[in-house]
Every structure is written in structure tokens, then in C-alpha cells.
Motif scaffolding. Structure first.
Motif, PDB file in Angstrom:
ATOM      1  N   ALA A 163     -75.079  31.746 -12.537  1.00 18.02           N
ATOM      2  CA  ALA A 163     -73.970  32.790 -12.344  1.00 18.02           C
ATOM      3  C   ALA A 163     -73.049  32.497 -11.660  1.00 18.02           C
ATOM      4  O   ALA A 163     -71.891  32.903 -12.112  1.00 18.02           O
ATOM      5  CB  ALA A 163     -74.110  33.605 -13.448  1.00 18.02           C
ATOM      6  N   LEU A 164     -73.401  33.734 -10.517  1.00 15.04           N
ATOM      7  CA  LEU A 164     -72.462  33.759  -9.540  1.00 15.04           C
ATOM      8  C   LEU A 164     -71.364  32.576  -9.064  1.00 15.04           C
ATOM      9  O   LEU A 164     -71.098  32.753  -8.687  1.00 15.04           O
ATOM     10  CB  LEU A 164     -73.463  34.166  -8.215  1.00 15.04           C
ATOM     11  CG  LEU A 164     -73.693  36.130  -8.240  1.00 15.04           C
ATOM     12  CD1 LEU A 164     -74.349  36.279  -7.551  1.00 15.04           C
ATOM     13  CD2 LEU A 164     -72.018  37.131  -8.589  1.00 15.04           C
ATOM     14  N   GLU A 165     -72.515  31.199  -8.790  1.00 12.57           N
ATOM     15  CA  GLU A 165     -71.468  30.197  -8.267  1.00 12.57           C
ATOM     16  C   GLU A 165     -70.874  29.645  -9.318  1.00 12.57           C
ATOM     17  O   GLU A 165     -69.759  28.843  -8.942  1.00 12.57           O
ATOM     18  CB  GLU A 165     -72.818  28.941  -8.487  1.00 12.57           C
ATOM     19  CG  GLU A 165     -73.848  28.920  -6.860  1.00 12.57           C
ATOM     20  CD  GLU A 165     -73.015  28.912  -5.471  1.00 12.57           C
ATOM     21  OE1 GLU A 165     -72.137  28.342  -5.927  1.00 12.57           O
ATOM     22  OE2 GLU A 165     -73.170  30.007  -4.578  1.00 12.57           O
ATOM     23  N   ARG A 166     -70.994  29.808 -10.484  1.00 11.72           N
ATOM     24  CA  ARG A 166     -69.781  30.023 -11.760  1.00 11.72           C
ATOM     25  C   ARG A 166     -68.556  30.469 -11.483  1.00 11.72           C
ATOM     26  O   ARG A 166     -67.513  30.337 -12.389  1.00 11.72           O
ATOM     27  CB  ARG A 166     -69.878  29.591 -12.802  1.00 11.72           C
ATOM     28  CG  ARG A 166     -71.204  28.849 -13.540  1.00 11.72           C
ATOM     29  CD  ARG A 166     -71.466  28.831 -14.812  1.00 11.72           C
ATOM     30  NE  ARG A 166     -72.015  29.947 -15.479  1.00 11.72           N
ATOM     31  CZ  ARG A 166     -73.468  29.978 -15.972  1.00 11.72           C
ATOM     32  NH1 ARG A 166     -74.457  29.093 -15.348  1.00 11.72           N
ATOM     33  NH2 ARG A 166     -73.900  30.838 -15.999  1.00 11.72           N
ATOM     34  N   LEU A 167     -68.535  31.487 -10.442  1.00 13.96           N
ATOM     35  CA  LEU A 167     -67.377  32.494 -10.702  1.00 13.96           C
ATOM     36  C   LEU A 167     -66.455  31.805  -9.819  1.00 13.96           C
ATOM     37  O   LEU A 167     -66.729  30.610  -8.919  1.00 13.96           O
ATOM     38  CB  LEU A 167     -67.408  33.348  -9.992  1.00 13.96           C
ATOM     39  CG  LEU A 167     -68.413  34.754 -11.272  1.00 13.96           C
ATOM     40  CD1 LEU A 167     -68.457  35.953 -10.180  1.00 13.96           C
ATOM     41  CD2 LEU A 167     -67.467  35.397 -11.959  1.00 13.96           C
ATOM     42  N   PRO A 168     -64.866  31.697 -10.268  1.00 14.04           N
ATOM     43  CA  PRO A 168     -64.459  31.823  -9.061  1.00 14.04           C
ATOM     44  C   PRO A 168     -64.748  32.393  -7.881  1.00 14.04           C
ATOM     45  O   PRO A 168     -64.944  33.217  -7.339  1.00 14.04           O
ATOM     46  CB  PRO A 168     -62.781  32.202  -9.326  1.00 14.04           C
ATOM     47  CG  PRO A 168     -63.327  32.826 -10.759  1.00 14.04           C
ATOM     48  CD  PRO A 168     -64.535  32.531 -10.699  1.00 14.04           C
ATOM     49  N   GLU A 169     -64.363  31.287  -6.692  1.00 18.31           N
ATOM     50  CA  GLU A 169     -65.006  31.078  -5.227  1.00 18.31           C
ATOM     51  C   GLU A 169     -64.542  32.692  -4.178  1.00 18.31           C
ATOM     52  O   GLU A 169     -64.937  33.293  -3.941  1.00 18.31           O
ATOM     53  CB  GLU A 169     -64.434  30.191  -4.312  1.00 18.31           C
ATOM     54  CG  GLU A 169     -65.692  30.271  -2.688  1.00 18.31           C
ATOM     55  CD  GLU A 169     -65.651  28.650  -2.323  1.00 18.31           C
ATOM     56  OE1 GLU A 169     -65.552  28.741  -0.543  1.00 18.31           O
ATOM     57  OE2 GLU A 169     -64.194  27.840  -2.420  1.00 18.31           O
ATOM     58  N   ASP A 170     -63.015  33.012  -4.538  1.00 15.07           N
ATOM     59  CA  ASP A 170     -62.718  33.952  -4.012  1.00 15.07           C
ATOM     60  C   ASP A 170     -63.088  35.189  -4.675  1.00 15.07           C
ATOM     61  O   ASP A 170     -63.101  36.274  -3.922  1.00 15.07           O
ATOM     62  CB  ASP A 170     -61.253  34.068  -3.999  1.00 15.07           C
ATOM     63  CG  ASP A 170     -60.479  33.998  -4.958  1.00 15.07           C
ATOM     64  OD1 ASP A 170     -61.119  33.564  -6.462  1.00 15.07           O
ATOM     65  OD2 ASP A 170     -59.912  34.169  -5.559  1.00 15.07           O
ATOM     66  N   ARG A 172     -67.039  35.615  -5.860  1.00 14.35           N
ATOM     67  CA  ARG A 172     -67.875  35.876  -5.993  1.00 14.35           C
ATOM     68  C   ARG A 172     -68.929  37.389  -5.127  1.00 14.35           C
ATOM     69  O   ARG A 172     -69.747  37.579  -5.143  1.00 14.35           O
ATOM     70  CB  ARG A 172     -68.929  35.383  -5.374  1.00 14.35           C
ATOM     71  CG  ARG A 172     -68.738  33.454  -6.013  1.00 14.35           C
ATOM     72  CD  ARG A 172     -68.626  32.572  -5.588  1.00 14.35           C
ATOM     73  NE  ARG A 172     -68.550  30.926  -6.318  1.00 14.35           N
ATOM     74  CZ  ARG A 172     -67.855  29.712  -6.196  1.00 14.35           C
ATOM     75  NH1 ARG A 172     -68.596  29.217  -4.502  1.00 14.35           N
ATOM     76  NH2 ARG A 172     -68.095  28.702  -6.416  1.00 14.35           N
ATOM     77  N   THR A 173     -68.177  37.203  -4.058  1.00 13.45           N
ATOM     78  CA  THR A 173     -68.386  37.907  -2.796  1.00 13.45           C
ATOM     79  C   THR A 173     -68.445  39.484  -3.732  1.00 13.45           C
ATOM     80  O   THR A 173     -69.121  39.931  -3.239  1.00 13.45           O
ATOM     81  CB  THR A 173     -67.755  38.064  -1.566  1.00 13.45           C
ATOM     82  OG1 THR A 173     -67.525  36.941  -1.310  1.00 13.45           O
ATOM     83  CG2 THR A 173     -68.327  39.084  -0.311  1.00 13.45           C
ATOM     84  N   GLY A 174     -67.193  40.024  -4.483  1.00 13.30           N
ATOM     85  CA  GLY A 174     -67.791  40.918  -5.053  1.00 13.30           C
ATOM     86  C   GLY A 174     -67.558  41.594  -6.280  1.00 13.30           C
ATOM     87  O   GLY A 174     -68.384  42.390  -7.210  1.00 13.30           O
ATOM     88  N   GLY A 221     -79.404  39.014  -3.690  1.00 17.62           N
ATOM     89  CA  GLY A 221     -78.965  39.135  -2.265  1.00 17.62           C
ATOM     90  C   GLY A 221     -77.512  38.847  -2.583  1.00 17.62           C
ATOM     91  O   GLY A 221     -77.084  39.282  -3.126  1.00 17.62           O
ATOM     92  N   GLY A 222     -76.765  39.622  -1.557  1.00 19.61           N
ATOM     93  CA  GLY A 222     -74.750  39.481  -1.234  1.00 19.61           C
ATOM     94  C   GLY A 222     -74.993  40.872  -1.492  1.00 19.61           C
ATOM     95  O   GLY A 222     -74.025  40.883  -1.169  1.00 19.61           O
ATOM     96  N   VAL A 261     -67.628  39.907 -13.021  1.00 16.72           N
ATOM     97  CA  VAL A 261     -68.761  41.105 -13.039  1.00 16.72           C
ATOM     98  C   VAL A 261     -69.966  39.383 -13.615  1.00 16.72           C
ATOM     99  O   VAL A 261     -69.135  38.561 -13.799  1.00 16.72           O
ATOM    100  CB  VAL A 261     -68.797  41.611 -14.414  1.00 16.72           C
ATOM    101  CG1 VAL A 261     -68.134  42.418 -14.172  1.00 16.72           C
ATOM    102  CG2 VAL A 261     -68.630  41.041 -15.965  1.00 16.72           C
ATOM    103  N   VAL A 262     -71.000  39.489 -13.224  1.00 13.74           N
ATOM    104  CA  VAL A 262     -71.976  39.054 -14.119  1.00 13.74           C
ATOM    105  C   VAL A 262     -73.105  39.338 -14.798  1.00 13.74           C
ATOM    106  O   VAL A 262     -74.005  40.548 -14.097  1.00 13.74           O
ATOM    107  CB  VAL A 262     -73.191  37.844 -12.843  1.00 13.74           C
ATOM    108  CG1 VAL A 262     -73.748  37.042 -13.466  1.00 13.74           C
ATOM    109  CG2 VAL A 262     -72.231  36.955 -11.726  1.00 13.74           C
ATOM    110  N   VAL A 263     -73.235  38.955 -16.178  1.00 16.82           N
ATOM    111  CA  VAL A 263     -74.647  39.598 -16.785  1.00 16.82           C
ATOM    112  C   VAL A 263     -75.445  39.002 -17.529  1.00 16.82           C
ATOM    113  O   VAL A 263     -75.354  37.829 -17.204  1.00 16.82           O
ATOM    114  CB  VAL A 263     -73.842  40.098 -18.430  1.00 16.82           C
ATOM    115  CG1 VAL A 263     -74.625  40.677 -19.258  1.00 16.82           C
ATOM    116  CG2 VAL A 263     -72.342  40.598 -18.285  1.00 16.82           C
ATOM    117  N   VAL A 264     -76.394  39.613 -16.631  1.00 11.45           N
ATOM    118  CA  VAL A 264     -77.929  39.295 -16.670  1.00 11.45           C
ATOM    119  C   VAL A 264     -78.620  40.263 -18.411  1.00 11.45           C
ATOM    120  O   VAL A 264     -78.716  41.398 -17.896  1.00 11.45           O
ATOM    121  CB  VAL A 264     -78.445  39.768 -15.189  1.00 11.45           C
ATOM    122  CG1 VAL A 264     -79.510  38.726 -15.182  1.00 11.45           C
ATOM    123  CG2 VAL A 264     -77.901  39.389 -13.933  1.00 11.45           C
ATOM    124  N   PRO A 265     -79.096  39.085 -18.723  1.00  9.24           N
ATOM    125  CA  PRO A 265     -79.572  39.562 -20.245  1.00  9.24           C
ATOM    126  C   PRO A 265     -80.868  39.741 -19.792  1.00  9.24           C
ATOM    127  O   PRO A 265     -81.933  39.269 -20.741  1.00  9.24           O
ATOM    128  CB  PRO A 265     -79.118  38.508 -20.537  1.00  9.24           C
ATOM    129  CG  PRO A 265     -79.468  37.632 -20.353  1.00  9.24           C
ATOM    130  CD  PRO A 265     -78.601  37.581 -19.300  1.00  9.24           C
TER     131      PRO A 265
END
Length: 343
Positions: A163-170, A172-174, A221-222, A261-265
Motif C-alpha cells: 500500500a505504501l508503494e501505491r502512494l505518490p513517491e513524494d 511515502r516517507t511521511g 520500518g521507515g 495515510v495508509v489504512v491497515v484493516p
């Protein structure tokens, strides 16, 4: 795989046609005095999907994966499936098991945590089904809550990374991780494990949710910051439930400058209706309104590690092996009258 002669998957159940929706909701809410207009309101969630809940299809997929895994590893157990609130009903399945000559079965519920609705209710429904079937009903032993088993944690980690990889690259980190679970009344949460059993305020349910969020975040991580949030609240406003609601937290994060945000169910094992509607629909709409980039991780589903976990838990129960887990939290005190008691 003795001493068992069958495996039983027990799930919640869900409608599979528009005509099923209200009868299904009546089954779920029976005895609670929920007005029919409220059932019709909730029913609209299902009508958006043609009256079909994803949960039964997902159970069929999981059953197929379990059968294949059992066959590959020479686990000679027939596999059965029964639901609490819709076909195939648990009582009907237990009756079929009795007719097939099953005498002792090991069961897994599609819920990973300790509280009344996700563990004790399954134990109660098993006994109710056995009583209805009568003296020929098989003994059925329910596998323990598996919240910290590696086979539950690994899929959550993998799906969160995806899911993080699907976010816009700029962004992801935050990105902030929001671990979302089904809210329950605070009194029910408090009852799921007393302080003398090693749990603090909030009981086993909240402690286990906190532990799983930590385990997953560490492995992702991250340095992502994360929050525990709740969804799918029901009941009167006067009754306190676990908070914060995910939509309220999204508003707070947006106001504080969070961009993604990444939501984890992680309170669920599959992407059923409460994930599809409450997260993919309502929470996503809230995030879009607030300008937040939003991605939702998949639930474990049929991830190979989750399927493997089922076989390992069956073996653990059959052989009396030591409990496998990634945390030091005490297990549910099965056999006790206080195990996930309802209050």
C-alpha cells in the motif's frame, strides 16, 4: 492429525442476494431491539454491492487454499464451513458433520483477537449448535486467538508495504499508518481480560491491538508514525465505545499537516463489507475531502503465510505444542468462565 477427524472454519456470514439482506441483519441483531428502519439504513451498504457481502466468497477462497495446503502437507482432515448468521449456518454444518461420522473437530474462527464478539461468542455458538444437533453432535474445540502469530503478522506487513508503494513517491516517507479495528463498547473491551490476567485498562482486546500495531509497524520500518483507530461503531450514542473513530482521526491528522495515510484493516482477516464500505467508501471519501493521499492495505485473506498458519495452529492444538507468538502477552484463559466474558 489425531485426535481430530475434521477441520471446521467458522465465520460471520453475509447475504448473497438483495432479498437476503434484511433477513441477514435480523439474524445479526435478534434480541437487541434494533428498529427495522435502522436495519434498512445499514442494508443500504449491502445494496451498493448488489446485496452481496464479500465475506462468503472470501471464505470459499480461504477454504480452497486450506484444502490445497492440507493435501500438500498430508493433513488428512475433511474441511467443513459454518457461519453464525447466514448460510451455511453453523448448526446445519454441525448436523452434516454428525451425519458424516465426525466425532471430534478442531475449529478456527475468522477473528484473531480476544473479546466477547470475536472469541467468546463463537464458543457460545458452537455449544448452541451442538445442543440443537443433539447427542450425536461432534466435540468441537476452537483454536485460540492468533493475533500475534507470525502467519497473521507477515501478511499485514507485506500488504502495508504494498500500500505504501501505491502512494505518490513524494508522500511515502511521511505517510501515517492507521491501524483500524472494529470498535466495541468499552465495557466489553474491559471484560476481555482482567488486570490479574496480565492486562491493563481496556482488557485483552485493546492490548492485543496495540501489540499487533507495534509488531507490524516495526517490521514495515521507515520510521512511520502510526495510530490505532476504530470503525463500524453501532449502538446508542449514550453508550461509550472505543475511540477514536477513523474519520475523526483523519480530520485531526489533516489539520496537523499530514499529507498521506495508509489504512491497515488489522482487526479483520478478510476484506469483507465493513472494510469495503467503512474504509474503502466512507474513510476514503473523508480523506479525499481533506486532501489526504489515501491507500488501504489488504487484509490477510489467502496470503500463503496466513494459510500456512491455519495448518500450524491445527498441529499446535492436536499435538499440544508450545504456543507460537511474537509477543509476550498472555493468551485468552480458555476454559474459564471469564474467558472473553460479555459485560
Amino acid at each position: 492429525m489425531r485426535p481430530y477427524d475434521a477441520f471446521l472454519l467458522i465465520s460471520f456470514g453475509g447475504p448473497e442476494a438483495e432479498d437476503d439482506v434484511i433477513p441477514f441483519l435480523e439474524n445479526v441483531t435478534r434480541g437487541r431491539g434494533i428498529p427495522r428502519e435502522r436495519l434498512a439504513e445499514v442494508g443500504e451498504h449491502y445494496f451498493l454491492f448488489g446485496g452481496v457481502s464479500p465475506i462468503n466468497g472470501q471464505c470459499r477462497d480461504l477454504l480452497a487454499a486450506i484444502r490445497a495446503d492440507f493435501t500438500e502437507h498430508e493433513v488428512d482432515l475433511p474441511v467443513y464451513w459454518g457461519n453464525r448468521f447466514w448460510a451455511p449456518m453453523l448448526t446445519d454444518t454441525v448436523r452434516k458433520m454428525a451425519e458424516d461420522g465426525v466425532r471430534r473437530a478442531v475449529a478456527l474462527s475468522t477473528s484473531a483477537y480476544s473479546n466477547y464478539s470475536s472469541h467468546r461468542a463463537y464458543l457460545d455458538d458452537i455449544e448452541r449448535a451442538r445442543a440443537e444437533v443433539g447427542p450425536d453432535a461432534p466435540e468441537i474445540e476452537l483454536i485460540r486467538p492468533f493475533f500475534d502469530h507470525p502467519g497473521f503478522i507477515e501478511p499485514l506487513v507485506d500488504h502495508t508495504l504494498q500500500a505504501l508503494e501505491r502512494l505518490p513517491e513524494d508522500k511515502r516517507t511521511g505517510a501515517r499508518l492507521l491501524f483500524s479495528a472494529h470498535s466495541v463498547p468499552t465495557a466489553m473491551a474491559d471484560a476481555s481480560g482482567a488486570p490479574e490476567q496480565g492486562y491493563g485498562t481496556g482488557g485483552a482486546y485493546v492490548a492485543q491491538l496495540e501489540e499487533v500495531a507495534r509488531l507490524v509497524a516495526e517490521r514495515v520500518g521507515g520510521g512511520h508514525r502510526y495510530d490505532l483507530v476504530y470503525q463500524s461503531r453501532s449502538g446508542p450514542p449514550s453508550q461509550p465505545w472505543l475511540e477514536p473513530d477513523i474519520n475523526d482521526r483523519l480530520e485531526e491528522l489533516a489539520a496537523d499537516g499530514t499529507e498521506a495515510v495508509v489504512v491497515v484493516p488489522y482487526g479483520f482477516v478478510s476484506d469483507h463489507m465493513e472494510v469495503k464500505y467503512d474504509l474503502d467508501n466512507e474513510a476514503r471519501q473523508t480523506a479525499e475531502k481533506l486532501g489526504l493521499a489515501f491507500e488501504r492495505a489488504l487484509a490477510p485473506g489467502t496470503h500463503p503465510a496466513f494459510v500456512r498458519m491455519v495448518r500450524e495452529l491445527v498441529a499446535e492444538r492436536a499435538q499440544g505444542a508450545e504456543r507460537v507468538g511474537l509477543s509476550t502477552l498472555p493468551g485468552c484463559p480458555e476454559g474459564s468462565a471469564d474467558c472473553c466474558a460479555q459485560r
